[in-house]
Every structure is written in structure tokens, then in C-alpha cells.
Design an enzyme around this catalytic site. Structure first.
Site, PDB file in Angstrom:
ATOM      1  N   GLU A   1       1.528  -5.030   5.592  1.00 33.27           N
ATOM      2  CA  GLU A   1       1.313  -3.580   5.504  1.00 33.27           C
ATOM      3  C   GLU A   1       1.771  -3.097   4.137  1.00 33.27           C
ATOM      4  O   GLU A   1       2.834  -3.494   3.651  1.00 33.27           O
ATOM      5  CB  GLU A   1       2.097  -2.855   6.604  1.00 33.27           C
TER       6      GLU A   1
ATOM      7  N   GLU B   1       4.419   7.358   2.075  1.00 33.02           N
ATOM      8  CA  GLU B   1       4.854   7.852   3.370  1.00 33.02           C
ATOM      9  C   GLU B   1       5.786   9.037   3.147  1.00 33.02           C
ATOM     10  O   GLU B   1       6.472   9.128   2.130  1.00 33.02           O
ATOM     11  CB  GLU B   1       5.591   6.771   4.169  1.00 33.02           C
TER      12      GLU B   1
END
Length: 294
Positions: free
Chosen positions: A167, A172
């Protein structure tokens, strides 16, 4: 009597050798490429990324989401992170005025799974290496509970699962910690479940909620370098380990893009969910992929 034929043969040989030397590529040239220097293909060379050209993009022009570029990933039940939203198709996205809007909305009483809806978009095309850049503006800072992300997952997730697929979190954000963004990678050897993820930690960006910013990654066979706004503004670098394998470097195969807003969850809901912040919107101006072609 002198052998004139021998002298002539020697002369011809010398001329041919000189031509061959002039025509053969230097040690710094590619075997094919007509004079392109090998150092131009060195991923650590200063000018490497300046040679990257645009190979794919979505500029979100028009008034509808491109079905050729994106698909909805729908579902419910917390998504493994104790999140509260259900991901739905169509109702929580809008394309207008040159941007994509992803919306998180409150549809129930609040505070429980299914009381909120949002959208999770996956790109249909996958990529190996390149400059990945997403220009986005995060939801207005009005309270706790949002967890927007711009990220990538390995194409083989359906066969090997997470985190073995790898990932890459290009950006974020959690709304209880405004003005900060994060860059993170996950693998079997490095992931948040085990507390071993490789991360930038919080990176201060005071206008993240008010202005558009370029969130990008320079991804090669040797490293991933994350930047904000300009490729010279490197925030976090993760280098391929010296003794690399699928456990610590599953990043040499195709990855696809994801864009979503989660509600609550182990991280996004750490300080609770404020029900007065809905609806909340993340805007994306474009998604672009640049690559250096040899």
C-alpha cells in the site's frame, strides 16, 4: 619490387577502423537510443525526473465521472478499520467546474455503522513506476471524524491479500488533526497493524483545507519519494532495502489509485465523530501519471 597492393590494403583497413570508431556509440550511450546518455536513465541522476512525460491523466472536465477511468468500490461493515461509512456508487460524487467532488454525508442518526455514506473510487488502469501526482483540496476543517486518503494498492490484492499486496499512501489526513498530512507505505514487513509502518509522520500544511495542493510521489525501482507541490520539495523517502524481497519491497509491480473519505475508524475516529460537520467534501483537480520512457 614494392608490394603496392599490400600498402593499399593497410590504408583501407585504417580508414575503415577510423569510421567504425566514429560511428560506434560511446560507453555512455545506450545500445539503442541514438546518443541518449546512460546517466539519463539513472533514477538517482539530477535530471532523471525532468525527462518524464505525461502518459495518463484524468482532468475531471465535463459533468460526469469517466467510467473508462474509474470504478466504484461499494460495501459496508467497517472496512476492517471500524469505520462508520457505507461506500456507495454515484450519489456521493460530482464532477463540475473542472473538479471531482467526493462527499461524506450523514444519512442516519449518527455514531453507528451505516449512519454515513461516502465514495471510494478505484482507477481501472494500473501503473509500475513513475511520477504520480494528485492535486486536491481537503474537506473544510470543521470538526473531528473524517479520514480522507489518496493512495494506491497492489493489483494482486485479490490473490495475496493486504498487506502483502503493498500500500502506498500518497496523502492521508485525519480531521481531528487539521493542517497536517501524512505519507506512508505498508507491506508485510512494514504495516500499521504491527506498528511497523514507514511514515513521514504529520507534515504541517496550514492551507491543506483551504487551498489545492499537489500531492505526489516519485516511484522508481530503487525508491519512493513523496513531495508536496513541487518535485524538489521531498518530504519523505523510502528506499528499497538492500536485501529486498516481497515482504519488504512489494513495489515492483502494478498498483492502482484509490480516492475516498472514510468516517470514523481506528484512526479517523480516534477523537470521535462530530455530526455537525456533514456533508463534507474533498475536491480533486486532477490525477496524473508521468513516466520516463527509454
Amino acid at each position: 619490387m614494392k608490394n603496392h597492393h599490400l600498402g593499399y590494403s593497410v590504408l583501407v583497413f585504417l580508414v575503415l577502423m577510423a569510421q567504425a570508431c566514429n560511428e560506434s556509440p560511446s560507453s555512455k550511450e545506450k545500445e539503442q537510443g541514438g546518443g541518449v546518455q546512460q546517466e539519463d536513465y539513472d533514477v538517482n541522476a539530477p535530471g532523471y525526473w525532468g525527462r518524464a512525460t505525461l502518459v495518463w491523466s484524468d482532468e475531471f472536465d465535463g459533468n460526469s465521472l469517466s467510467k473508462a477511468n474509474w470504478k466504484f468500490e461499494t460495501g459496508q461493515n467497517g472496512w476492517g478499520n471500524n469505520e462508520l461509512q457505507n461506500y456507495v456508487a454515484n450519489d456521493n460524487v460530482e464532477v463540475s467546474d473542472g473538479t471531482l467532488k467526493i462527499k461524506a454525508m450523514k444519512v442516519g442518526d449518527g455514531q453507528s455503522v451505516g449512519d454515513y455514506t461516502s465514495t471510494r473510487l478505484n482507477s481501472k488502469k494500473s501503473f509500475v513506476y513513475g511520477r504520480m501526482e494528485i492535486r486536491a483540496k481537503l474537506p473544510e476543517a470543521r470538526g473531528n471524524g473524517l479520514w480522507p486518503a489518496l493512495w494506491m494498492l497492489g493489483d494482486n490484492i485479490s490473490t495475496v491479500g493486504w498487506p502483502a499486496c503493498g500500500e502506498i499512501d500518497i496523502m492521508e489526513y485525519v480531521s481531528y488533526d487539521p493542517n497536517n498530512v501524512h505519507f506512508t507505505i505498508h507491506s508485510t514487513a512494514n504495516n500499521h497493524v504491527d506498528g511497523t509502518e514507514a511514515s513521514s509522520g504529520p507534515v504541517e500544511l496550514e492551507s491543506a483545507e483551504e487551498d489545492f495542493h499537489n500531492y505526489g510521489m516519485l516511484w522508481s525501482e530503487e525508491y519512493m519519494k513523496f513531495y508536496i507541490d513541487d518535485i524538489e520539495n521531498i518530504i519523505f523517502t523510502f528506499r528499497r532495502p538492500k536485501d529486498y524481497n516481497e515482504s519488504n519491497w512489494p513495489f515492483s509491480k502494478p498498483f492502482y489509485f484509490l480516492m475516498n473519505i472514510a468516517v470514523g475508524g481506528n484512526w479517523g475516529g480516534k477523537e470521535g465523530v462530530d455530526d455537525t460537520i456533514f456533508p463534507s467534501t474533498m475536491e480533486i483537480d486532477y490525477v496524473r501519471v508521468y513516466q520516463v520512457t527509454q
